[in-house]
Scaffold this motif. Structure first.
Motif: not given
Length: 428
Positions: A126-138
């Motif tokens: 879950k943490a790996a997926a959330e980290t990507f989603l944050d990076a994509a958002g930025e």
């Protein structure tokens, strides 16, 4: 004297010969290499690729001289090798593409959904997926947060990012362009690769050993220092499960352990329990004509097994037939009557005897006539005739009992015994 057409043909031949000269082809490849190095857009690379295709076609058509030394590489081989190198260079210069990011995200979403994670691995995934989603958002100045931290929602959010950067959306109008948005795509691709690495590092259920999996599932919980009497300890668990009428733990052991020793003990325990919970795994294994599992199906008595077992009742494999007929008798479904009755004509007397007994257990009155015929056959083996008499008594209708009772003075004692039982039953 020649006319103008002849001179033009000669000039064309000379021009073609020049174009297909090895040095000229090499020079053209130099031009392609320069074009690849200078390319700034995908269109520039497309033009370079078209030129490379043209050179390759000419190399294949050219009649280039062979080297004097057989071990020496020919000019055609040298040119072909360089063409392959330039193609690889050209592909390296292409992209990155939004489609590459989307492909990685789709694979990550599938892995999130379909993988069974361990207690520790789930949060890491879950943490790996959330980290990507944050990076994509930025990177795209947008909000790609999942609806929740559930794996399905995170997977859907990853797929949403992929669709946005390829097809476009509120965050990216028209999708990302490989020329204009190359830096953004490269950043997203790097983040997607980190996501992939994070998921690979997260602990999956399949990463655990069989013993670790069973320990997590509580397989060993009922075992302690006082009741641990067997080796391996898993055998103790199976015996405890049998004593506690817990077939699910035995099925669990059967599915996990590949040891012949454990398999034999698990099947023996399931045979004694005859538990419905074992049907699926026993039925699956029985389809491979495995006799121990067929025996268990007989003890379970589930009619769903009949369709499979009737195929083995007349298989010309006596050991398989015998256990199958016994199982069909124990199940007791009249759907098996005809297949079992057919075995009364088998070449092996032991099979004929078992078929008769199975018919008695099934209890279908349609079997009275063929069983009576067997009993009336003086040439038949005594064991088979006795089994037929026993079967008629088991069926127990008036007609069946009367058919058996006629032989109360039979020359064979075992037949007499069954006939007397029938006589006594009709007298009541």
């Amino acid at each position: 004297m020649s006319n103008g057409d002849d001179e033009n043909a000669e000039d064309a031949d000379a021009s073609e010969e020049t174009a297909l000269d090895a040095d000229t082809l090499e020079s053209r490849l130099d031009d392609v290499e320069s074009a690849i190095e200078a390319a700034e857009t995908e269109a520039d690379l497309d033009d370079a690729e078209a030129d490379l295709d043209s050179v390759e076609a000419d190399v294949e058509a050219a009649d280039l001289p062979e080297p004097d030394d057989e071990d020496e590489e020919s000019r055609e081989e040298q040119l072909t090798s360089r063409i392959e190198e330039l193609r690889a260079t050209l592909e390296d210069e292409r992209g990155p593409y939004a489609e590459d990011v989307q492909e990685t995200l789709d694979e990550a979403a599938t892995k999130l959904r379909e993988t069974r994670w361990t207690e520790a691995g789930g949060p890491d995934a879950k943490a790996a997926a959330e980290t990507f989603l944050d990076a994509a958002g930025e990177e795209l100045d947008a909000d790609f947060a999942a609806a929740s931290d559930e794996l399905d929602d995170l997977a859907a959010a990853l797929e949403g990012v992929g669709e946005t950067i390829v097809d476009g959306g509120s965050a990216v109008e028209g999708g990302l362009d490989p020329d204009e948005d190359d830096e953004t795509i490269a950043a997203l691709l790097e983040a997607a690769d980190e996501l992939e690495t994070g998921l690979d590092d997260a602990e999956e259920w399949s990463d655990l050993t069989v013993v670790e999996q069973l320990r997590v599932e509580g397989f060993y919980d009922r075992m302690n220092a006082e009741n641990r009497k067997d080796f391996p300890p898993e055998l103790t668990v199976v015996r405890l499960a049998e004593a506690e009428n817990d077939p699910e733990r035995i099925v669990q052991a059967l599915e996990k352990f590949e040891s012949d020793f454990m398999e034999e003990n698990c099947i023996d325990a399931l045979r004694r329990l005859g538990a419905e919970e074992a049907f699926d795994i026993m039925h699956e294994r029985a389809q491979k004509r495995s006799r121990p599992e067929i025996e268990v199906l007989g003890k379970i008595g589930d009619e769903r097994a009949v369709e499979t077992l009737v195929e083995f009742a007349n298989s010309d494999n006596p050991p398989l037939q015998k256990v199958t007929l016994r199982a069909l008798g124990e199940i007791g479904s009249e759907e098996a009557t005809q297949a079992v009755a057919n075995a009364l004509d088998d070449d092996e007397s032991v099979i004929r005897s078992q078929a008769a007994r199975a018919l008695g257990l099934i209890g279908d009155t349609r079997a009275i006539a063929p069983l009576s015929d067997v009993l009336d056959d003086d040439d038949e083996e005594t064991e088979v005739r006795a089994s037929a008499a026993w079967a008629l008594v088991q069926i127990g209708t008036e007609r069946a009992l009367e058919a058996a009772a006629e032989y109360d003075d039979d020359r064979a004692y075992t037949v007499q015994v069954e006939a007397e039982k029938a006589r006594d039953a009709t007298a009541v």
